[in-house]
Design a protein around this motif. Structure first.
Motif, PDB file in Angstrom:
ATOM      1  N   GLN B  74       0.848  -1.193   0.000  1.00 28.95           N
ATOM      2  CA  GLN B  74       0.000   0.000   0.000  1.00 28.95           C
ATOM      3  C   GLN B  74       0.884   1.243   0.000  1.00 28.95           C
ATOM      4  O   GLN B  74       0.762   2.117  -0.838  1.00 28.95           O
ATOM      5  CB  GLN B  74      -0.858   0.025   1.278  1.00 28.95           C
ATOM      6  N   LEU B  77       3.341   1.534  -3.168  1.00 31.45           N
ATOM      7  CA  LEU B  77       2.692   1.945  -4.409  1.00 31.45           C
ATOM      8  C   LEU B  77       2.232   3.391  -4.320  1.00 31.45           C
ATOM      9  O   LEU B  77       2.317   4.144  -5.284  1.00 31.45           O
ATOM     10  CB  LEU B  77       1.503   1.038  -4.705  1.00 31.45           C
ATOM     11  N   LEU B  78       1.753   3.750  -3.151  1.00 29.81           N
ATOM     12  CA  LEU B  78       1.291   5.121  -2.985  1.00 29.81           C
ATOM     13  C   LEU B  78       2.445   6.100  -3.187  1.00 29.81           C
ATOM     14  O   LEU B  78       2.320   7.096  -3.899  1.00 29.81           O
ATOM     15  CB  LEU B  78       0.701   5.296  -1.585  1.00 29.81           C
ATOM     16  N   VAL B  85      -0.391  -3.748 -10.197  1.00 23.28           N
ATOM     17  CA  VAL B  85      -1.602  -4.550 -10.191  1.00 23.28           C
ATOM     18  C   VAL B  85      -2.265  -4.523 -11.563  1.00 23.28           C
ATOM     19  O   VAL B  85      -2.423  -3.464 -12.161  1.00 23.28           O
ATOM     20  CB  VAL B  85      -2.618  -3.973  -9.178  1.00 23.28           C
ATOM     21  N   GLN B 131     -17.971  -4.137 -10.319  1.00 24.71           N
ATOM     22  CA  GLN B 131     -16.647  -4.672 -10.012  1.00 24.71           C
ATOM     23  C   GLN B 131     -15.557  -3.760 -10.547  1.00 24.71           C
ATOM     24  O   GLN B 131     -14.508  -3.579  -9.930  1.00 24.71           O
ATOM     25  CB  GLN B 131     -16.486  -6.058 -10.650  1.00 24.71           C
ATOM     26  N   ALA B 134     -14.887  -0.978  -8.254  1.00 25.50           N
ATOM     27  CA  ALA B 134     -14.123  -1.418  -7.083  1.00 25.50           C
ATOM     28  C   ALA B 134     -12.654  -1.621  -7.453  1.00 25.50           C
ATOM     29  O   ALA B 134     -11.748  -1.180  -6.743  1.00 25.50           O
ATOM     30  CB  ALA B 134     -14.714  -2.711  -6.527  1.00 25.50           C
ATOM     31  N   LEU B 135     -12.432  -2.260  -8.562  1.00 30.23           N
ATOM     32  CA  LEU B 135     -11.068  -2.549  -9.008  1.00 30.23           C
ATOM     33  C   LEU B 135     -10.295  -1.273  -9.301  1.00 30.23           C
ATOM     34  O   LEU B 135      -9.097  -1.164  -9.018  1.00 30.23           O
ATOM     35  CB  LEU B 135     -11.129  -3.409 -10.269  1.00 30.23           C
ATOM     36  N   LEU B 136     -10.983  -0.302  -9.863  1.00 29.26           N
ATOM     37  CA  LEU B 136     -10.349   0.959 -10.235  1.00 29.26           C
ATOM     38  C   LEU B 136      -9.747   1.658  -9.017  1.00 29.26           C
ATOM     39  O   LEU B 136      -8.790   2.419  -9.143  1.00 29.26           O
ATOM     40  CB  LEU B 136     -11.397   1.860 -10.895  1.00 29.26           C
ATOM     41  N   GLY B 137     -10.324   1.387  -7.869  1.00 31.84           N
ATOM     42  CA  GLY B 137      -9.825   1.981  -6.642  1.00 31.84           C
ATOM     43  C   GLY B 137      -8.393   1.569  -6.329  1.00 31.84           C
ATOM     44  O   GLY B 137      -7.692   2.242  -5.588  1.00 31.84           O
ATOM     45  N   TRP B 138      -7.951   0.453  -6.905  1.00 28.76           N
ATOM     46  CA  TRP B 138      -6.572   0.020  -6.697  1.00 28.76           C
ATOM     47  C   TRP B 138      -5.645   0.725  -7.665  1.00 28.76           C
ATOM     48  O   TRP B 138      -4.449   0.474  -7.670  1.00 28.76           O
ATOM     49  CB  TRP B 138      -6.459  -1.493  -6.881  1.00 28.76           C
ATOM     50  N   HIS B 139      -6.217   1.524  -8.495  1.00 31.58           N
ATOM     51  CA  HIS B 139      -5.449   2.230  -9.520  1.00 31.58           C
ATOM     52  C   HIS B 139      -4.517   1.274 -10.252  1.00 31.58           C
ATOM     53  O   HIS B 139      -3.296   1.421 -10.196  1.00 31.58           O
ATOM     54  CB  HIS B 139      -4.688   3.399  -8.900  1.00 31.58           C
ATOM     55  N   PRO B 140      -5.101   0.306 -10.916  1.00 30.27           N
ATOM     56  CA  PRO B 140      -4.304  -0.726 -11.574  1.00 30.27           C
ATOM     57  C   PRO B 140      -3.480  -0.166 -12.727  1.00 30.27           C
ATOM     58  O   PRO B 140      -3.822   0.870 -13.303  1.00 30.27           O
ATOM     59  CB  PRO B 140      -5.356  -1.707 -12.090  1.00 30.27           C
ATOM     60  N   LEU B 157     -15.968   4.428 -17.744  1.00 30.01           N
ATOM     61  CA  LEU B 157     -14.841   4.192 -16.853  1.00 30.01           C
ATOM     62  C   LEU B 157     -13.634   3.685 -17.635  1.00 30.01           C
ATOM     63  O   LEU B 157     -12.503   4.118 -17.417  1.00 30.01           O
ATOM     64  CB  LEU B 157     -15.226   3.168 -15.780  1.00 30.01           C
TER      65      LEU B 157
END
Lengths: 365, 365
Positions: B74, B77-78, B85, B131, B134-140, B157
DNA sequence: TTGAAAGCGCTAACAG
DNA sequence: CTGTTAGCGCTTTCAA
């Protein structure tokens, strides 16, 4: 970027654009700017909409829509210190048996706002340890692993995580701790493979068979299949029957079963009259080959599978097998985990029911 | 915590313990403290071991082992702003067809240090959008979705992500853009389902069949199966044949196939002489039922599957089917993605090969 | 070869 | 009901 494509949540040509970082993502600060509030207010609105004033909420809502904001979970989790990730280690995803468990987990956890981080180990303890290390980097809220066998390194990681308050659950197994072996104990949710192996033997013995075979998985590290085989053999031998354990060849499981059937009917004297299998695919392969060779099933050779796959009831004769709580293991694990996480108590273990389904392949006598 | 369990990478009783946060995790700072350097040096060592002095490296290595440090992704990556990811959206994981693609992706990406975040949509565009959010929140670093059909929201999106430089790949499809429809175009890696549908029709037509059926998937949003059906019907009708399209009932696919077989043989006059299926499970169900009812396959009714599942070549007669690049879609996507990510160029689309495998169920004439 | 300063994007706590 | 301050754990400049 020349033609104005309709991108409502974040039109690249909108004023919000120039406010973006190098990576191009909209941040809380920009939403706040657009809404005329501070970032914390937007943050609050996102988590607890009721707590902000109605008209502020309205402005924030508009700003959110206009900018196309997507919260950065990395940042959120880091700041809050809580993780909504549950890490799951499964031997295999292509195998529908575990896919259903994953689905069950997902069903139970997603509603509660948790995300699943799934990795597969390919039935290798070494890969399990490797994957575990990678998964641990996400600092998951809980750890779900398959089986009670782990490499020493993995065991340390799991024990350490548990000591730090992260629930650790072992699925697909439920076994009393070995007396001599001192090891950290984790919550087990599954069933006892020894019992299943014994039940398989008893079923065949009860049908009058005295010369048995167990066709083991071709996967070296499929410990649970080996365990069932050992229990099967022990129970049969205790009852005075003889047991041959053969390992199925690797490769396509149906083909492996076909190949094994030849050995089974050739064996003896005394001839093998019943065989139990590590899984239904191998068993079905054997059955199909038996039909092709006109070997009478169950007359000449009774066949007993494990897993009760969809194809098993479809063949003729239909395959006797062991029905497994595939989905329940997932949902029960989710339930147990949510409880543990919510109330800070350890996850409760569970021994889930399975059932030996008698069909044509072991029918009558 | 009473008995000193052997936990080498982080003995809870060791001096390192009291240095831990509330969540109990070892941080870089603590490792640095133990090694007698500053956090940044440890961080450097972790990423580029060669750049620190040999003896410093030695001390850091020791500290790392002693504390059982696990880097916090976390935070990493931040801080670095880069994501390792790759988010993947598949209709279904229990279906081995997609599980193999996931495996292919994993094979290609894990070696390069990427992690897969997999979610399943259950063949629902609405769930896909959910989904995706939700996945986008991980900034893949990249987005992989299945098929070219998406909800308007999901499309926005995806387009937004792509506009921000995140590669977006649509797998399991490869289709020229509809002329009238203006939409953002994403990289497609898969094959053309129209072509497959046509090929299935042509195969049956070539065998002399003139009264055909297409047994469509029972899943409402399995657009690719519907597409194959439309192309199948169009090709057959263009050749002067008649086509009945039936939708298979939902539930167990084998049972659905069995059920459908009744309708197929009852139909007419003129009697249906050949049927193509949305997938091999339904086709195999129909085959098994045909065998049971002593309906001659392929004499009375030829059967043609899709997907070439393991069971298909095992039945008697063996099932003609369409072999798919299940694993290759994954590996090719991984390859394309790595290229795109590394060189900052867009991912290249690919049309992957499939093959109609002729076996007993549509043999001869 | 190592360190100091600053900040990634967000959220606790508290204050107002 | 809203804002301020501080900091999550790590990495990027830069400077030493």
């Amino acid at each position: 970027m020349t033609q104005p494509l309709p991108l409502p949540p974040a039109d690249p040509a909108s004023p919000a654009r120039q406010a973006r970082r190098g990576h191009g993502r909209v941040t809380l600060k920009e939403v706040a700017l657009a809404a005329g509030v501070t970032p914390i207010t937007v943050s609050r609105f996102l988590r607890e909409p009721a707590v902000v004033a109605a008209e502020t909420a309205q402005r924030i809502r508009a700003a959110l829509a206009q900018t196309g904001y997507v919260p950065n979970k990395q940042a959120g989790l880091l700041a809050s210190g809580v993780s909504n990730v549950v890490a799951v280690l499964l031997p295999n995803l292509a195998n529908s048996i575990f896919a259903e468990t994953a689905q069950g987990l997902s069903d139970g956890l997603q509603a509660a706002g948790f995300e699943l981080l799934i990795a597969s180990t390919g039935y290798s303890l070494a890969r399990e340890e490797h994957q575990l290390r990678a998964l641990l980097g996400w600092h998951p809220a809980a750890l779900v692993v398959t089986g009670r066998r782990h490499s020493p390194g993995a065991l340390q990681l799991l024990a350490h995580a548990q000591a730090c308050g992260t629930p650790v659950i072992e699925i697909w197994d439920h076994h009393p701790p070995e007396p001599g072996q001192r090891r950290a104990s984790f919550t087990q949710i599954g069933f006892n493979h020894d019992e299943v192996g014994r039940a398989m033997a008893e079923h065949l013995l009860r049908a009058g068979h005295r010369v048995l075979a167990y066709v083991d998985s071709g996967i070296a590290e499929d410990y649970r299949a080996h365990e069932r085989g050992m229990a099967f053999a022990a129970a049969a031998q205790a009852a005075g029957a003889s047991v041959t354990v053969v390992r199925s060849p690797s490769g396509d499981a149906f083909d492996a079963g076909r190949q094994v059937l030849g050995d089974l009917v050739r064996a003896g004297p005394p001839a093998i009259t019943a065989a139990a299998f590590a899984n239904d695919h191998i068993a079905c392969g054997a059955m199909l080959e038996a039909v092709r060779r006109k070997v009478d099933v169950p007359g000449r050779l009774a066949l007993l599978g494990f897993g009760d796959f969809a194809i098993s009831r479809q063949l003729t004769p239909s395959m006797s097998s062991v029905q497994l709580p595939r989905h329940a293991i997932g949902t029960e694990t989710a339930r147990s985990l949510l409880d543990a996480l919510k109330h800070g108590v350890p996850a409760v273990p569970a021994c889930l029911p399975w059932a030996l389904v008698v069909r044509g392949s072991t029918a009558g006598r």
